[in-house]
Design an enzyme around this catalytic site. Structure first.
Site, PDB file in Angstrom:
ATOM      1  N   TRP A 266       0.839  -1.212   0.000  1.00  0.00           N
ATOM      2  CA  TRP A 266       0.000   0.000   0.000  1.00  0.00           C
ATOM      3  C   TRP A 266       0.870   1.257   0.000  1.00  0.00           C
ATOM      4  O   TRP A 266       0.522   2.260  -0.599  1.00  0.00           O
ATOM      5  CB  TRP A 266      -0.914  -0.010   1.228  1.00  0.00           C
ATOM      6  N   HIS A 267       2.015   1.163   0.689  1.00  0.00           N
ATOM      7  CA  HIS A 267       2.864   2.351   0.820  1.00  0.00           C
ATOM      8  C   HIS A 267       3.601   2.706  -0.469  1.00  0.00           C
ATOM      9  O   HIS A 267       4.011   3.851  -0.637  1.00  0.00           O
ATOM     10  CB  HIS A 267       3.866   2.184   1.966  1.00  0.00           C
ATOM     11  N   GLY A 268       3.780   1.757  -1.356  1.00  0.00           N
ATOM     12  CA  GLY A 268       4.438   2.142  -2.603  1.00  0.00           C
ATOM     13  C   GLY A 268       4.914   0.966  -3.414  1.00  0.00           C
ATOM     14  O   GLY A 268       5.018  -0.164  -2.905  1.00  0.00           O
TER      15      GLY A 268
ATOM     16  N   PHE B  88       1.968   8.558  -1.015  1.00  0.00           N
ATOM     17  CA  PHE B  88       1.326   7.249  -0.953  1.00  0.00           C
ATOM     18  C   PHE B  88      -0.105   7.335  -1.437  1.00  0.00           C
ATOM     19  O   PHE B  88      -0.830   6.392  -1.452  1.00  0.00           O
ATOM     20  CB  PHE B  88       1.369   6.674   0.459  1.00  0.00           C
TER      21      PHE B  88
END
Lengths: 195, 472
Positions: free
Chosen positions: B319-321, B472
């Protein structure tokens, strides 16, 4: 990740909302039976239409605003080559921070050249942002710098103020390019063709 | 637009607040929605259309699932299609380039591709939309019929670009009726000022030190400097993100909304699981509610529970990248939490508080190295430097940073614990004891105004930097 009492609290809150004063229970629209299903059909149709619009829009963006997947190093290398014969010197992140108020570490890449002479307004900047949200910050910083330097040069060096007035500013995908130089158009061409 | 920018603080916010307060009750939601669209379009003139289309798509999905509530099979089909489409769009923007890069590294022929910038806030608003649809399917809430109210739930500018991720059930009642009082506006403004100070005075200041240290090759850092760099990043990301969350919650309150807190002094945690109950609460609770529990949560065998934890943390990292370092960071926490639950958790609980605290902080700091590193190779070199594998144990750079910035680190330490807020409150409260209640309010207002003026002055002279979580 353990389950806590909050789970119960959430359920309680949601239950309260479910039973609470939602206008859904006003009876204006039936929930059951054929009318309910016809509504579902209509909503389904609208959902498909919205999904198609989203896909069409993304395809449009792909062709209109995207750039090739060239890395920062590739584009920067082309721009550097074009600057080799100029009297501009490459600057570090601290100078970039001082002149534009931005941190170079916040971006995928920064290439900054400026003149050795304080009497010259010439400079070239290439930034690859990490996300689209940074584009506005970079272009605003560039515009502020152009405005401040134009004010400074206007009185005693109108030719330099003219260079700033004719400065090239281009945003292509995640790249922001800025050139204040008599050769600005040439540098921009190199930038455009390097993408 | 960024909360910590002069344009937002001195133009956008005062104008929107004035128009909002003067407007009749029925015009408040449309005004706030219009302001939110303008706020988003300011930084994202291209992707604002994508946001609007996404809202329309999910509005009709919600209505369809709700209308099918008596036919669970149809409702489930509609839900799966809607969630899949949302995830597909998110995946496309976040991972399209990453996946093609992996393919290109595996095959001899290079696939040329065109790259789109990541729309700001897409990870946050997509998760809100998914939670809304699932909650309708679970019959926890009904679909919102008023498209303006639904659009406001998704696009409300205080929380649009970097959370907190708000559940529809928490805000449903507030969308149709909320109270705005002077007291509530004052509390919101105070929280906003605190958040601004966290961002401008603390996050950006320690961020400069981290920037300076991380600009050097990892192999040239002494252990002391590497630890200082890591601690600086830990403070930077905490004050940056919790500052943003405070500002978002404060702004929400100024408009009459109540959002749940997103941070609860995470660095005071005595275990890694406790840390994650205190850090980015809206994201961890989202994964718990919509991924972990549906997978079986902890009400299953140990092996299934371990699988569930690893899936959740892999997804949290992703999800963060779209980068290997985020994936490794997520898996790292998955493994640590599994070990804490099944291997050493009970032993850690028996240890003295100070030891538990140090254990948690060391694990979190090592995690941040994976998080901030541009590549896995850099992360490993940086970790090696932290144990003396770079330029020895200590060098002049490290001592210089410590001696010249000790006050900043002391302030950061104080403000990341409960002590900082308590000291501030007690200092104001002292006026109440010495004088009277009115004096206490005056002292409080003056203190908050002073913090705002200092932050604004810093902002004007130093310029603003964007928030870390915007990417993000």
């Amino acid at each position: 990740m353990t389950e806590t009492k909050k789970e119960t609290a959430d359920a309680g809150l949601s239950g309260m909302i479910h039973d609470g004063g939602d206008s859904y229970l006003s009876g204006k629209e039936p929930r059951n039976g054929s009318a309910g299903h016809s509504h579902a059909g209509l909503f389904g149709l609208m959902r498909y239409a919205a999904a198609v619009l989203i896909i069409v829009y993304i395809v449009f963006l792909m062709f209109q605003t995207s750039v090739s997947s060239r890395s920062f190093d590739t584009v920067a290398s082309a721009v550097k080559d074009s600057l080799a014969s100029s009297n501009l010197a490459e600057r570090d992140g601290q100078r970039f921070k001082r002149n534009f108020g931005l941190n170079s570490a916040d971006f995928d890449g920064v290439l900054y050249y400026s003149s050795e002479s304080v009497m010259s307004a010439e400079e070239v900047l290439l930034v690859k942002v990490k996300s689209a949200s940074q584009i506005r910050a970079v272009t605003e910083a560039i515009e502020e710098r152009i405005a401040a330097r134009t004010d400074a040069f206007e009185e005693y060096a109108p030719d330099q103020a003219k260079i700033l007035e004719d400065a090239q500013l281009s945003v292509r995908g995640r790249f922001v390019f800025y050139a204040a130089s008599p050769d600005g158009a040439k540098y921009r061409e190199v930038f455009d063709s390097s993408l | 637009m960024v909360f910590s920018s002069v344009t937002f603080l001195f133009f956008f916010l005062p104008v929107v607040l004035a128009v909002y307060y003067l407007a009749p009750e029925r015009a408040k939601n449309p005004i706030l929605l219009l302001a939110s669209i303008l706020f988003y379009a300011w930084g994202e003139p291209v992707y604002v259309i994508l946001l609007i289309l996404s809202i329309i798509f999910n509005y009709f999905c919600g209505r369809e699932i709700d209308a099918d509530s008596e036919n669970p099979a149809r409702a489930k089909r509609s839900l799966i299609a809607a969630v899949a489409f949302n995830v597909l769009i998110l995946f496309f923007f976040k991972y399209y380039g990453f996946v093609l890069e992996i393919i290109n590294s595996l095959v001899s022929e290079e696939i040329a591709y065109r790259e789109l910038a990541l729309p700001v806030g897409i990870s946050f608003y997509t998760f809100q939309e998914i939670s809304y649809l699932v909650d309708i399917y679970r019959k926890k809430v009904h679909a919102q019929k008023n498209v303006v109210n639904f659009a406001l739930y998704i696009a409300m500018f205080p929380q649009l670009v970097a959370g907190p991720i708000i559940r529809y059930g928490d805000i449903e009642m507030q969308l149709t009726g909320r109270k705005i009082s002077i007291r509530k506006v004052g509390q919101g403004a105070a929280l906003f000022v605190f958040g601004l100070a966290k961002k401008v005075l603390l996050a950006d200041s320690v961020g400069k030190i981290f920037e300076q240290i991380s600009a050097s090759p990892a192999g040239s850092l002494s252990a002391l400097t590497a630890w200082i760099g890591c601690i600086s990043f830990a403070f930077q990301i905490y004050f940056d993100f919790s500052g943003y969350s405070d500002m978002a919650i404060g702004l929400g309150r100024m408009f009459g909304f109540e959002f749940r807190k997103n941070f609860d002094h995470p660095y005071v945690a005595k275990s890694v699981s406790e840390f994650w109950r205190r850090w980015h609460i809206s994201l961890t609770s989202w994964f718990r509610e919509y991924v972990y529990i549906p997978l079986g949560g902890s009400h299953c065998s140990a092996s299934e529970n371990i699988r569930n934890l690893l899936i959740v943390w892999l997804l949290t990292g992703m999800w963060h990248g779209a980068a290997w370092n985020y994936i490794v960071w997520g898996v790292y926490y998955g493994v640590i939490l599994v070990m804490e639950k099944y291997v050493w958790g009970a032993s850690v609980d028996q240890m003295p508080r100070a030891v538990r605290h140090i254990y948690t902080i060391v694990i979190v700091l090592v995690g941040w190295v994976f998080f901030f590193s541009p590549s896995l190779g850099y992360a490993l070199r940086y970790l090696a430097a932290m144990v003396g594998g770079g330029a020895g144990i200590a060098d002049m750079e490290g001592w210089f940073i410590l001696t010249s910035h000790w006050l900043l680190y002391l302030a950061a330490l104080l403000c990341s614990s409960r002590a900082g807020h308590m000291v501030f409150r007690k200092a104001i409260g002292a006026f109440g004891v010495i004088g009277n209640a009115r004096l206490k309010y005056v002292a409080g207002t003056v203190a908050y105004m002073a913090v705002f003026v200092v932050s604004a002055a810093y902002l004007v002279t130093e310029g603003y930097s964007t928030f870390i979580y915007f990417r993000f």
